[in-house]
Design a protein around this motif. Structure first.
Motif, mmCIF file in Angstrom:
data_model
loop_
_atom_site.group_PDB
_atom_site.id
_atom_site.type_symbol
_atom_site.label_atom_id
_atom_site.label_comp_id
_atom_site.label_asym_id
_atom_site.label_seq_id
_atom_site.Cartn_x
_atom_site.Cartn_y
_atom_site.Cartn_z
ATOM 1 N N ASP A 80 0.849 -1.193 0.000
ATOM 2 C CA ASP A 80 0.000 0.000 0.000
ATOM 3 C C ASP A 80 0.884 1.243 0.000
ATOM 4 O O ASP A 80 2.035 1.195 0.473
ATOM 5 N N LYS A 81 0.337 2.332 -0.527
ATOM 6 C CA LYS A 81 1.081 3.596 -0.558
ATOM 7 C C LYS A 81 0.138 4.740 -0.213
ATOM 8 O O LYS A 81 -1.101 4.609 -0.294
ATOM 9 N N ARG A 82 0.749 5.847 0.176
ATOM 10 C CA ARG A 82 0.000 7.079 0.334
ATOM 11 C C ARG A 82 0.979 8.234 0.293
ATOM 12 O O ARG A 82 2.148 8.099 0.656
ATOM 13 N N ASN A 121 -5.536 8.374 3.757
ATOM 14 C CA ASN A 121 -5.970 7.116 3.172
ATOM 15 C C ASN A 121 -4.821 6.405 2.466
ATOM 16 O O ASN A 121 -3.977 7.030 1.807
ATOM 17 N N TRP A 122 -4.851 5.075 2.590
ATOM 18 C CA TRP A 122 -3.864 4.214 1.915
ATOM 19 C C TRP A 122 -4.501 3.661 0.637
ATOM 20 O O TRP A 122 -5.712 3.396 0.592
ATOM 21 N N PRO A 137 4.819 1.779 8.597
ATOM 22 C CA PRO A 137 5.013 2.640 7.416
ATOM 23 C C PRO A 137 6.490 3.006 7.244
ATOM 24 O O PRO A 137 7.230 3.191 8.205
ATOM 25 N N TYR A 148 6.246 10.029 -0.618
ATOM 26 C CA TYR A 148 5.395 8.859 -0.441
ATOM 27 C C TYR A 148 5.901 8.020 0.737
ATOM 28 O O TYR A 148 7.097 8.022 1.053
ATOM 29 N N LYS A 181 3.746 0.604 2.918
ATOM 30 C CA LYS A 181 3.703 -0.506 3.892
ATOM 31 C C LYS A 181 3.379 -1.784 3.135
ATOM 32 O O LYS A 181 2.731 -1.747 2.079
ATOM 33 N N HIS A 220 0.357 -5.664 8.483
ATOM 34 C CA HIS A 220 1.167 -4.762 7.669
ATOM 35 C C HIS A 220 2.422 -4.360 8.421
ATOM 36 O O HIS A 220 2.442 -4.323 9.655
#
Length: 1456
Positions: free
Chosen positions: A736-738, A744-745, A787, A769, A772, A784
């Motif tokens: 996942d990224k954000r 929000n992911w 981060p 960015y 995880k 997870h």
């Protein structure tokens, strides 16, 4: 047994060590009670008027006497007036009468006074008796009626703690603060204590924060103790707030800001885990934590539980909470302490807890094979003189079964344990009787089996011997102003003389060995103390027997023993007091002694399932009847070992248990048994085997997300795989990224990422960015990762390389480890030329470079680390532009070899294949064995083959050669980094290839090469033995390159079961010289062996063959089975012996010496097979050649022995050995020449090897010291001894095996005595030599005719010349003409008698003497007349001299 909980009076009864059991305290209490009794007695006397000396009766009598006296006086006055003439006469009479009346009155008053004293004494005695009875009836241990109440107050307020206690004698009260005694004298301004009417008050003046504590009050009298406690909390007020006065304090006080905080978070940093300990050890369970916020006045409450039961401070457990740590300490572990321990941190925000199991195994038994100690000893149904003790049985996994138990008791405060039962009790409960009322006891139990007695259990909690019914018979009513009214049922029952019979007699406990009877006291029971008597009767016998005839029972319960098993009994009870015994109670129903509880049936099916790497969950079906079960014991065993070990050492109540402490990867089986009061059940059926591995779960989280490259629109990321895969292979990853500052992911991939590196596309340049990653396996998606950092999406253009990634640490040993990494994705402007490895300790600041020069490999073994220290590592890539970015710092690693660390080992299998192997018991089904060369994973299937089965893995070399040299490694995933390496060098490879060649080109192993042996008839046997031969094996014999077949000349045989091949040659001649070979083939295996018989080797075999052939022919007739040999007997005789065989009656046997026959007294008995010739006292004359011959019609045989030279010397040595054993101690013998030391022997010969030593110096024979001996004696003559001859003398005789010594200390008194004796003998010899003596010439009898002349002449000697005197009939006579005496030249003495007559007949004596002595010679002269026959005399008989001793001065030694 009653299942009622412990009564309230037992729970409140405290057992302090400073109780009435202390002698000093007991004396103080008794004195206090005596003073109270004396004061009450005095008050009673004063109030009742018994202390005065008169009474109203006496006063009335005194007034009557006074009135009578007054009447008499008036009467006398009246008579005096009317009869004045008789005044004088009447005066005397009246005075006399008055005197008599006064005497009478005095006697009457004295008698009344004595009566009054007697009455007073009787009243005092009756009151003392009634007071004693009253005190006995109301005496009781302290009982707290109103307990202490906890208080929360402000600072500087006064606190009053009060409670009410009753008891007789009046209890003494002591106050404690946090278990420390409060003494008002030490701080009179702080504490004040009041005691009035049973109400006791502790006043705490101006309380401050330090007065917050637990306060206890302990009331004590001679019958026991009671205690109560409370908490006092003193709160501080804010600076801007004043405390309210105590009288006007409002009901709702404002709380401080600390109290208002309602949520406290507790995070455990370090938890206690599953713990294994042994009885007798000390142990502490610790748990460190962080409490947020940290408030001193409002802290969480730490509560410890064992099996959900709250634990409090006690003798065995100590609690601690503070400084971020909660601890539970055990002062002395017992199996009672085993169980599931839980720490609960109770806060306003909730409860945080952690749990783990504590296993406590048995201490080593005092006697090998003895059982473990029982546990959980408890007391039930306590009364005045009776209590029931219960316990739980120990587990007997490897010991013999328990056959019974011994129960011990001990009074609180003492240390002497007393055994309660003479014979072991078979069930786990026992009624203990004979307790003393009011005393406290503790109990313990010991188990017994066939090997011995166990260690004692932990002592029970103290229990007081008190009757709970006593408290029920007393009621207290509180009235106004603190007054109270105490009403006892005894006061309401009136005066009951003889009590009634008990009621409700029944059996409350039935066992095979005893019955416990219970009953209700009689109603009314009266004021007098009651005792009970129990009677039993066997049903049908018609007779009653009193059970407790010797000891009265005070409690309404009693255990009756000595009952016959299987026979029914009835019982009845009688009550008694001082007035008498009641009628019997109603008879009970027939009661038959039998066990009401039986051994439990075995538990049902046992199922074991995986749990963790070291534990297994075991579940089982409960037995059919589980009401009376104490719990279960679980045993485990490694599959195939047949050795069982106990898992738990205290019964558990559930049918599910987690067995800890197992070895990862090992297979185990389990069994269960149930425990109840009777003992242990049979073992359940064994479970199916289960391998210890972790159960399947989701994988743990990945970590170490690193940016490896960026081109401005995409980022390449790398991460480390999860530490644990969850027992199933990891299928892939989700990312996942954000963007930064976004909540929000967003998913990066919809399908699984199979590698630990991934390029994320479609990113915004210069944006930040974070990412995880979560791993997925068959079970599901794991957690997870944390981060990542904020990575900026900006293209990398630097010339230096990017960071290395995926750092992995393996092969951690005590001082070294191996670091692996992957090459950077971004190389920079030029290729990477090497890597630098940096490391440091966790707490250090400076980094240390492990390699001075960059290494071109992607692994490095870091050495010279400190064992037990923790390090971190990083890697930097190098190219021509310089040193690039540093990798992510590795996780901290402890440099310490894991226990049981295993290494790669090499080998060759049965097919000759070379392999490397590794075993990892920690491996799971999801583990992967990754083999590598130079730490690069091996994928080449042409060179290698990998086989993995379970926790074993092998790497096979298909075509091994020098290209296979190098370092091989293996790592096992889903473990704690288990890995190893192996260096295949040239020497190791050559060794393995040699083994492989031997296996692929096998040879038949031989136990023995080709050999020969010559048999008794002269045959020669050639044989060879292999390790084993199959039935299909073949062989052949080759002699001088020609194969020989089985024939009469060469008999060939093969015993394949023993692997023996042989060839027999009956005739061995000179033509058989050459080389002998045997060739064997068994399947693919071959072997051969050769034997060369040429030259001297052949001649030796040929000579031995001919010798054996001749020996065989010799033994066909009479022959010697053993030729002549010699032996020495204990009597030191030499025996020549031989053994004969194959003889018959006609066989002739003879002895010869030097060719001449030897005559023997008795011919030997040839049937016995032995012949002997004895040579006593061997000497040189016995030398020669001895022969023994045997002959008959079948032939003859000769055996000879030359007894000379070395043989003779050997015999002398053997004689010395035998003679030396018989040697006597050295003895002293003196003579005129000196002192002789002599030793008596059974045999002595001058040729024997002996030695004499003086003061450890060897003595040679000479004029001073002469050595000699005889047939049975050896001596040493010391000529003319002096002081120099003192000391130790040793005589040593040397045998063929050992020497024998005899020692004498010739010094001190021994030497003085010997020297004196020598000098005496020397003086005596000198005197003997020089004394006067008659040399010769005188006959003993002389016959002569009368008238003739008799001339007696002799020669005398002496030095000096002796004195010569003649006697006749022992009388000296004078010389005259008839008798004449001459002494010529001092040596010729003569006596002449002229003209002898018959009167001259008689005894004539010559006395020759000088200073050395002399002698007397007697001559008998017989004169006969002419014509008479001359008497016959024996011719040639000389007169015998009689010695005369010398003078004493002559015999004195010279030194005197």
């Amino acid at each position: 047994m009653s299942s009622v909980a412990v009564p309230f009076y037992q729970r409140r009864h405290k057992h302090f060590d400073q109780s009435y059991r202390s002698i000093q305290t007991r004396y103080v209490l008794e004195e206090y009670a005596a003073r109270k009794a004396a004061s009450r007695q005095a008050a009673y006397y004063e109030s009742s008027g018994l202390g005065k000396t008169t009474c109203r009766l006496c006063a009335r009598r005194a007034r009557t006497l006074a009135h009578e006296a007054m009447q008499e006086s008036r009467k006398r006055s009246h008579e005096q007036k009317s009869h004045s003439s008789d005044e004088k006469r009447i005066r005397f009479a009246s005075e006399l009468s008055a005197l008599e009346k006064e005497i009478h009155t005095a006697r009457h008053r004295a008698r009344e006074h004595l009566d009054k004293l007697a009455v007073q004494r009787m009243v005092e005695e009756n009151m003392a008796l009634e007071r004693h009875i009253l005190e006995e009836s109301i005496s009781r241990a302290p009982e707290i009626l109103v307990r202490l109440r906890s208080h929360t107050v402000w600072e500087k307020m006064t606190v009053s703690l009060c409670f009410t206690v009753q008891g007789f004698p009046a209890p003494v009260v002591q106050w404690y603060k946090n278990e420390e005694l409060i003494t008002p004298a030490s701080d009179p301004t702080k504490y004040r204590i009041e005691s009035k009417y049973g109400v006791h008050v502790l006043h705490i003046n101006r309380a401050d924060f330090d007065d917050s504590a637990t306060y206890s009050a302990v009331a004590t009298n001679v019958h026991g103790q009671a205690s109560t406690n409370c908490a006092v909390i003193v709160r501080r007020f804010r600076e801007d707030e004043e405390p309210h006065p105590a009288a006007i304090m409002p009901f709702h006080l404002p709380l401080s800001y600390e109290v208002c905080f309602t949520h406290i978070d507790v995070e455990f940093l370090e938890k206690f885990g599953v713990t294994f300990a042994t009885e007798g050890e000390t142990l502490t369970l610790k748990c460190s934590m962080v409490v947020t916020p940290e408030l001193k006045r409002l802290r969480p409450r730490a509560e410890w539980y064992r099996d959900d039961v709250l634990i409090k401070d006690s003798k065995w457990t100590k609690l601690y909470f503070g400084e971020g740590q909660a601890a539970l300490s055990f002062t002395h572990l017992n199996k009672d302490d085993e169980g599931l321990y839980t720490l609960r941190m109770v806060t306003r925000g909730g409860i945080s807890e952690c749990s783990a199991y504590l296993f406590v195994k048995d201490a080593d038994a005092l006697i090998a094979g003895a059982p473990g100690a029982p546990m959980d000893v408890k007391c039930h149904d306590a009364n005045r003189d009776y209590v029931i003790v219960t316990w739980k049985p120990p587990n007997t996994t490897s010991e013999s079964p328990v056959i019974g138990y011994f129960v011990d008791k001990c009074e609180v405060g003492l240390e002497n344990w007393v055994q309660c039962n003479d014979a072991p009790v078979k069930i786990c409960k026992y009624p203990v009787t004979g307790l003393y009322e009011g005393r406290s006891y503790i109990f313990r139990v010991r188990a017994v089996n066939s090997a011995g007695i166990s260690r004692p259990s932990r002592a029970s909690e103290p229990v007081a011997a008190l009757d709970p019914a006593d408290l029920e018979r007393t009621q207290t009513i509180h009235v106004d102003e603190g007054r109270k009214i105490v009403i006892s049922k005894d006061d309401l029952e009136g005066h009951v003389q003889i009590p009634g019979p008990p009621t409700n007699v029944h059996a409350s406990e039935i066992s095979k060995t005893y019955v416990v009877l219970s009953w209700d006291p009689p109603v009314p029971r009266g004021r007098e103390p009651l005792t009970y008597f129990i009677e039993k009767s066997m049903v049908g016998s018609g007779s009653w027997q009193r059970v407790n005839a010797q000891v009265a029972v005070k409690s309404p319960r009693y255990a009756v023993f000595d009952l016959e098993e299987g026979k029914p009994y009835v019982f009845r009870v009688l009550s008694a007091n001082k007035h008498g015994i009641s009628d019997p109670s109603e008879i009970t129903e027939p009661i038959q002694p039998q066990d009401t509880v039986v051994v439990s049936s075995a538990p049902g099916q046992v199922v074991a399932t995986r749990n963790t790497k070291t534990s297994v969950v075991v579940q089982w079906d409960k037995p059919k009847h589980e009401e009376d079960l104490y719990g279960y014991y679980i045993d485990y065993s490694v599959v195939g070992s047949n050795h069982w070990e106990p898992s738990n050492h205290k019964p558990i109540k559930y049918n599910r248990f987690v067995v800890h402490g197992l070895e990862t990867g090992e297979q185990y089986i389990f069994r269960v048994k149930a425990a109840n009061a009777v003992g242990l059940s049979e073992n359940s059926q064994e479970s199916e085997a289960v391998t210890v591995q972790a159960a399947l779960t989701c994988p743990s989280y990945p970590h170490g997300i690193t940016l490896l490259n960026c081109d401005g629109h995409s980022m390449t990321l790398g991460w480390k795989a999860p530490t644990y895969s969850g027992g199933s292979p990891i299928l892939g990853y989700y990312m996942d990224k954000r963007e930064a500052n976004h909540q929000n992911w967003h998913e990066v991939n919809s399908s699984l990422i199979t590698q630990t590196i991934y390029t994320v596309e479609d990113l915004t340049e210069d944006a930040f960015y974070e990412f995880k990653v979560a791993a997925a396996n068959l079970v599901g998606i794991g957690q997870h990762s944390d981060p990542s950092e904020h990575f900026k999406c900006k293209a990398w253009t630097m010339p230096e390389p990017g960071p290395a990634y995926d750092l992995m640490i393996c092969e951690v040993r005590n001082t070294s480890l191996v670091l692996l990494w992957k090459a950077p994705v971004y190389e920079g402007k030029s290729p990477i030329t090497g890597y630098l490895v940096d490391y440091k300790e966790v707490d250090a600041e400076d980094w240390i470079t492990a390699n001075e020069k960059p290494t071109s490999k992607r692994y490095l073994k870091v050495t010279d680390l400190h064992e037990g220290h923790t390090y971190v590592f990083k890697v930097r890539a190098v190219n021509d532009a310089g040193i690039g970015k540093s990798s992510e710092i590795s996780e901290p690693v402890l440099v310490e070899a894991r226990p049981g660390t295993k290494e790669i080992y090499s080998g060759v299998d049965d097919e000759g294949n070379i392999y490397l192997a590794f075993e990892c018991k920690e491996a799971t089904d999801a583990s992967h064995f990754a083999w590598g060369k130079s730490y690069e994973e091996i994928y080449d299937s042409d060179k290698f083959k990998i086989e993995t089965e379970g926790n074993h893995s092998k790497l096979y070399f298909k075509n091994p050669d020098k290209s296979d040299l190098g370092t091989y490694s293996i790592s096992v995933s889903d473990t704690d980094g288990i890995s190893s390496s192996f260096v295949m060098d040239e020497k190791e490879l050559e060794h393995l290839m040699a083994l492989s060649y031997e296996i692929r080109n096998p040879t038949i192993p031989l136990k023995s090469e080709l050999a020969y042996e010559v048999l008794e008839k002269g045959e020669v046997r050639f044989w060879i033995q292999a390790e084993s031969l199959s039935p299909d094996s073949t062989f052949r014999f080759v002699i001088n390159d020609k194969e020989v077949e089985n024939s009469d000349r060469h008999k060939i045989n093969c015993d394949r079961s023993n692997g023996i091949i042989e060839m027999m040659m009956e005739t061995f001649t000179i033509d058989n010289e050459g080389t002998y070979t045997v060739q064997i083939q068994d399947g693919k295996a071959k072997n051969q062996s050769s034997l060369v018989l040429i030259g001297d080797a052949f001649k030796a075999v040929l000579a031995e063959s001919e010798l054996q052939r001749k020996e065989f022919l010799r033994k066909q007739g009479p022959h010697f089975s053993e030729f002549l040999y010699w032996e020495v007997t204990e009597e030191c005789e030499v025996l020549l012996s031989c053994k004969v065989a194959n003889i018959k009656k006609e066989t002739d046997f003879k002895w010869y010496k030097d060719g001449s026959g030897v005559d023997v007294e008795e011919l030997p008995d040839l049937q016995k097979g032995e012949c002997h010739l004895s040579i006593p006292k061997l000497s040189r004359k016995d030398e020669g050649v001895y022969k023994a011959t045997l002959s008959d019609d079948r032939g003859h045989d000769v055996s000879s022995l030359e007894l000379s030279g070395k043989v003779y010397d050997d015999i002398i040595l053997a004689l010395s050995e035998a003679s030396g054993k018989s040697a006597s101690p050295l003895k002293i013998l003196c003579n005129e020449e000196g002192i002789r030391l002599q030793c008596f022997l059974k045999y002595y010969n001058e040729e024997m090897k002996i030695s004499w030593c003086h003061r450890e110096s060897k003595i040679s024979s000479g004029e001073k010291m002469k050595i000699g001996g005889g047939e049975d004696i050896a001596w040493l003559q010391i000529q003319e001894p002096t002081e120099k001859d003192k000391g130790n003398y040793t005589f040593e005789i040397f045998g063929d095996k050992e020497s024998h010594k005899r020692t004498l200390d010739l010094s001190g008194q021994a030497f003085d005595d010997a020297l004196a004796e020598f000098q005496r003998l020397k003086a005596a010899a000198f005197a003997e030599k020089n004394r006067g003596k008659v040399i010769g010439g005188l006959p003993d009898v002389v016959t002569i005719m009368d008238g003739k002349t008799l001339n007696l002449t002799c020669t005398v000697f002496g030095n000096p010349d002796p004195e010569v005197i003649w006697f006749k009939n022992d009388k000296a006579f004078e010389i005259d003409e008839h008798y004449s005496f001459k002494l010529e030249q001092g040596k010729y003495a003569s006596l002449t008698i002229k003209g002898v007559t018959s009167e001259d007949s008689g005894k004539y004596s010559i006395h020759v003497k000088n200073k050395y002595g002399g002698e007397t010679v007697d001559v008998t002269v017989s004169v006969y007349r002419h014509g008479e026959k001359m008497p016959e005399i024996k011719p040639g008989q000389l007169a015998k001299p009689r010695p005369i001793p010398p003078s004493e001065e002559v015999l004195k030694p010279e030194h005197e």
